[in-house]
Scaffold this active site. Structure first.
Site, PDB file in Angstrom:
ATOM      1  CE  LYS A 159      -4.248  -0.181   2.217  1.00  0.00           C
ATOM      2  NZ  LYS A 159      -5.060  -0.103   3.122  1.00  0.00           N
ATOM      3  CD  GLU A 199     -13.704  10.934  10.211  1.00  0.00           C
ATOM      4  OE1 GLU A 199     -12.767  11.535  10.547  1.00  0.00           O
ATOM      5  OE2 GLU A 199     -14.531  11.547   9.562  1.00  0.00           O
ATOM      6  CG  LEU A 222     -36.309   7.227   7.747  1.00  0.00           C
ATOM      7  CD1 LEU A 222     -37.484   8.192   7.958  1.00  0.00           C
ATOM      8  CD2 LEU A 222     -36.585   5.975   8.443  1.00  0.00           C
ATOM      9  CB  CYS A 272     -18.822   1.385   9.858  1.00  0.00           C
ATOM     10  SG  CYS A 272     -17.415   2.130   9.691  1.00  0.00           S
ATOM     11  CE  LYS A 278     -21.772   4.651   1.279  1.00  0.00           C
ATOM     12  NZ  LYS A 278     -21.764   5.668   2.445  1.00  0.00           N
ATOM     13  NE  ARG A 326     -13.501  -2.718   4.962  1.00  0.00           N
ATOM     14  CZ  ARG A 326     -12.743  -1.626   5.696  1.00  0.00           C
ATOM     15  NH1 ARG A 326     -12.141  -2.004   6.820  1.00  0.00           N
ATOM     16  NH2 ARG A 326     -12.652  -0.646   5.135  1.00  0.00           N
TER      17      ARG A 326
HETATM   18  P1  NAD Z   1      -9.001  -0.113   6.981  1.00  0.00           P
HETATM   19  O1  NAD Z   1      -8.827  -1.474   6.940  1.00  0.00           O
HETATM   20  O2  NAD Z   1      -9.379   0.601   5.502  1.00  0.00           O
HETATM   21  O3  NAD Z   1      -7.574   0.667   7.241  1.00  0.00           O
HETATM   22  C1  NAD Z   1      -6.631   0.232   8.353  1.00  0.00           C
HETATM   23  C2  NAD Z   1      -5.325   0.100   7.723  1.00  0.00           C
HETATM   24  O4  NAD Z   1      -4.606   0.198   8.998  1.00  0.00           O
HETATM   25  C3  NAD Z   1      -4.728  -0.511   6.951  1.00  0.00           C
HETATM   26  O5  NAD Z   1      -4.229  -0.083   5.895  1.00  0.00           O
HETATM   27  C4  NAD Z   1      -3.895  -1.466   7.559  1.00  0.00           C
HETATM   28  O6  NAD Z   1      -2.701  -2.096   6.976  1.00  0.00           O
HETATM   29  C5  NAD Z   1      -3.400  -0.378   8.685  1.00  0.00           C
HETATM   30  N1  NAD Z   1      -2.532  -1.057   9.778  1.00  0.00           N
HETATM   31  C6  NAD Z   1      -2.685  -1.994  10.666  1.00  0.00           C
HETATM   32  N2  NAD Z   1      -2.051  -2.079  11.760  1.00  0.00           N
HETATM   33  C7  NAD Z   1      -1.268  -1.162  11.480  1.00  0.00           C
HETATM   34  C8  NAD Z   1      -0.340  -0.752  12.489  1.00  0.00           C
HETATM   35  N3  NAD Z   1       0.182  -1.445  13.546  1.00  0.00           N
HETATM   36  N4  NAD Z   1       0.391   0.364  12.022  1.00  0.00           N
HETATM   37  C9  NAD Z   1       0.059   1.053  11.033  1.00  0.00           C
HETATM   38  N5  NAD Z   1      -0.856   0.857  10.011  1.00  0.00           N
HETATM   39  C10 NAD Z   1      -1.503  -0.433  10.758  1.00  0.00           C
HETATM   40  O7  NAD Z   1      -9.737   0.554   8.061  1.00  0.00           O
HETATM   41  P2  NAD Z   1     -10.853   1.811   8.033  1.00  0.00           P
HETATM   42  O8  NAD Z   1     -12.050   1.610   7.284  1.00  0.00           O
HETATM   43  O9  NAD Z   1      -9.844   2.855   7.222  1.00  0.00           O
HETATM   44  O10 NAD Z   1     -11.197   2.106   9.440  1.00  0.00           O
HETATM   45  C11 NAD Z   1     -10.390   2.578  10.366  1.00  0.00           C
HETATM   46  C12 NAD Z   1     -11.141   2.652  11.629  1.00  0.00           C
HETATM   47  O11 NAD Z   1     -12.019   3.630  11.403  1.00  0.00           O
HETATM   48  C13 NAD Z   1     -12.039   1.563  12.163  1.00  0.00           C
HETATM   49  O12 NAD Z   1     -11.906   1.659  13.667  1.00  0.00           O
HETATM   50  C14 NAD Z   1     -13.416   2.001  11.821  1.00  0.00           C
HETATM   51  O13 NAD Z   1     -14.312   1.206  12.258  1.00  0.00           O
HETATM   52  C15 NAD Z   1     -13.259   3.468  11.860  1.00  0.00           C
HETATM   53  N6  NAD Z   1     -14.258   4.086  10.689  1.00  0.00           N
HETATM   54  C16 NAD Z   1     -14.256   3.630   9.618  1.00  0.00           C
HETATM   55  C17 NAD Z   1     -15.114   4.363   8.659  1.00  0.00           C
HETATM   56  C18 NAD Z   1     -15.288   3.929   7.013  1.00  0.00           C
HETATM   57  O14 NAD Z   1     -16.048   4.251   6.453  1.00  0.00           O
HETATM   58  N7  NAD Z   1     -14.477   2.894   6.695  1.00  0.00           N
HETATM   59  C19 NAD Z   1     -15.860   5.531   9.319  1.00  0.00           C
HETATM   60  C20 NAD Z   1     -15.749   5.837  10.402  1.00  0.00           C
HETATM   61  C21 NAD Z   1     -14.732   5.213  11.363  1.00  0.00           C
END
Ligand code: NAD
Length: 431
Positions: A35, A151, A250, A260, A320, A327
């Site tokens: 990545k 977030e 709705l 999420c 969506k 996921r």
């Molecule tokens: P994601 O899986 O897309 O990204 C997570 C990233 O973290 C990956 O690139 C992974 O390689 C990296 N990672 C893992 N371990 C690591 C480490 N030790 N050091 C550095 N990088 C590391 O996840 P996401 O969708 O971005 O979600 C992240 C968080 O935000 C989650 O808790 C999620 O619930 C929350 N969140 C997500 C969304 C959404 O729409 N995706 C919205 C709000 C909140």
């Protein structure tokens, strides 16, 4: 300011790129070498409208750096954001291992006073746990504060949401740290809600659970509309005009998925029950959502008949529209159920097919929506992409073996599809 963001996924990449766009120097640190390499070459690992431009612009100007060197990301920044994944464990509990690993890395490399901001969605108490992990490492020798900044961005609209939030929630016990983090968001002119860490953590879970609740609620109403001859779109529109209710979330359909809502409702149920609070409502929300997938199969059978050997075209695989994220996508469960009933599947999605190939073995993928429906016995819509709303339905009809649409996202106008001679089943709309 000098910022580091740990985790360059949907949240981390958007957060890092947008803060760089606001003028800060940001190091995006991820353990995924592939990545990081992609990002360094100017390629964006996810489909997210508008992100490409922001990332490239800021990388070019040297404000946005990509790294796998976690210690450097700790040492060279004053504010450290945690934006790693918190997926579900098999029992529904949030898997906090990624957050704990980042906390250890921060603790082991802390070389001065820093603010650690948690953006990952975590159960109440995680802020305290992150602080104690950092303290246990050599981080104990330095002053640091842990702030919660959940977030709320939506995939598919993430850059816009980050730059135009309804509110920014900052949970902290140290007012100076809270104010420093608030300063980062001031240029957005957003409402900033200052609270304690535990309440901030809870705001995120409660918000997602409430939205999931609205979706399951309208889906239950839709099931009743199917029986009594009311149109759920009319019902939702009439309800949504009431300011106390609001029109958002709705839309009746095949149910919620994504990275999420499913995991956050399960995690909240887990926390509730661990604390001795029965999660009756949330358990029902999850159950209604699971049943909704099965209901889609019943609708397909209603119009197509027995599924053995039938070819079902599926439009939409992503959880969506405007994302490539698969996921917990509804499509994965629904396609599995259709295949178990003997149906053959030919699917098309504008952005998610590369990811879908990994989770949908045995599915044929089409090059466009029309290629997908050739000789099909039914067309099932599972994602509300604009491309489908604008499709030439006359052409679709001429290509299908039987003109039948099962509209799992209620994207088509009833009169139009009927006038064209389709057999049509929506969700909560009389056929
Ligand atoms: P994601 O899986 O897309 O990204 C997570 C990233 O973290 C990956 O690139 C992974 O390689 C990296 N990672 C893992 N371990 C690591 C480490 N030790 N050091 C550095 N990088 C590391 O996840 P996401 O969708 O971005 O979600 C992240 C968080 O935000 C989650 O808790 C999620 O619930 C929350 N969140 C997500 C969304 C959404 O729409 N995706 C919205 C709000 C909140």
């Amino acid at each position: 300011m000098k910022l580091s963001v740990f985790g360059a996924g949907y949240v981390g990449l958007v957060t890092g790129a947008c803060f760089a766009d606001l003028g800060h120097r940001v190091i995006l640190a991820d353990i995924d070498r592939r990545k990081v390499e992609m990002l360094r070459k100017g390629r964006i690992p996810i489909f997210e409208p508008g992100l490409d431009e922001v990332v490239k612009r800021n990388a070019k100007q040297g404000r946005l750096l990509f790294s796998t060197e976690q210690p450097r990301a700790v040492r060279e920044s004053d504010i450290l954001f945690i934006a790693v994944g918190t997926p579900s464990l098999p029992n529904g509990e949030a898997d906090l291992s990624q957050v704990k690993t980042v906390a250890k890395t921060i603790g082991a490399n802390l070389d001065g006073d820093k603010i650690i901001v948690n953006k990952s969605t975590v159960p109440v108490g995680m802020g305290d746990l992150v602080a104690s992990i950092i303290r246990e490492q050599k981080g104990g020798r330095h002053r640091f504060s842990v702030v919660s900044n959940p977030e709320f961005l939506r995939e598919g609209n993430a850059v816009h949401d980050f730059m135009n939030p309804d509110r920014v929630v900052i949970g902290a016990s140290d007012p100076k740290a809270a104010e420093t983090v608030a300063q980062l968001f001031r240029p957005l002119n957003a409402r900033i809600t200052m609270t304690d860490v535990r309440s901030a953590e809870m705001i995120k879970y409660a918000s997602n659970a409430f939205l999931a609740c609205k979706i399951s609620f309208i889906n239950e109403i839709a099931a009743l509309c199917d029986r009594v001859g009311a149109d759920v779109n009319e019902v939702a529109s009439g309800m949504g005009q009431d300011k106390r209710i609001g029109a958002a979330f709705l839309s009746a359909g095949a149910g919620f998925g994504g990275s999420c809502f499913p995991k956050d409702t399960l995690a909240l149920i887990h926390v509730s029950e661990r604390e001795g609070v029965e999660a009756r409502l949330l358990r029902s929300v999850v159950q209604v959502n699971a049943d909704q997938r099965k209901r889609m199969i019943e609708k397909v059978k209603e119009v197509v008949g027995p599924l053995e050997g039938r070819l079902i075209a599926v439009w939409g695989l992503a959880f969506k529209a405007n994302t490539d994220d698969m996921r917990e996508a509804v499509s994965v469960d629904v396609i599995e159920l259709l295949r178990a009933a003997g149906a053959r599947i030919r699917a098309y999605d504008p952005a998610a097919m590369a990811n879908a190939r990994k989770s949908l073995p045995g599915v044929a993928f089409a090059k466009d929506p029309y290629d997908a429906v050739k000789d099909a016995d039914g067309l099932l819509i599972l994602t509300e992409w604009n491309e489908f709303k604008e499709a030439d339905l006359g052409r679709v009809k001429s290509l299908m073996r039987k003109p039948a649409i099962i509209d799992g996202r209620n994207i088509f106008d009833l009169k139009t599809v009927k006038a064209l001679g389709f057999t049509y089943r929506g969700v909560g709309r009389s056929a």
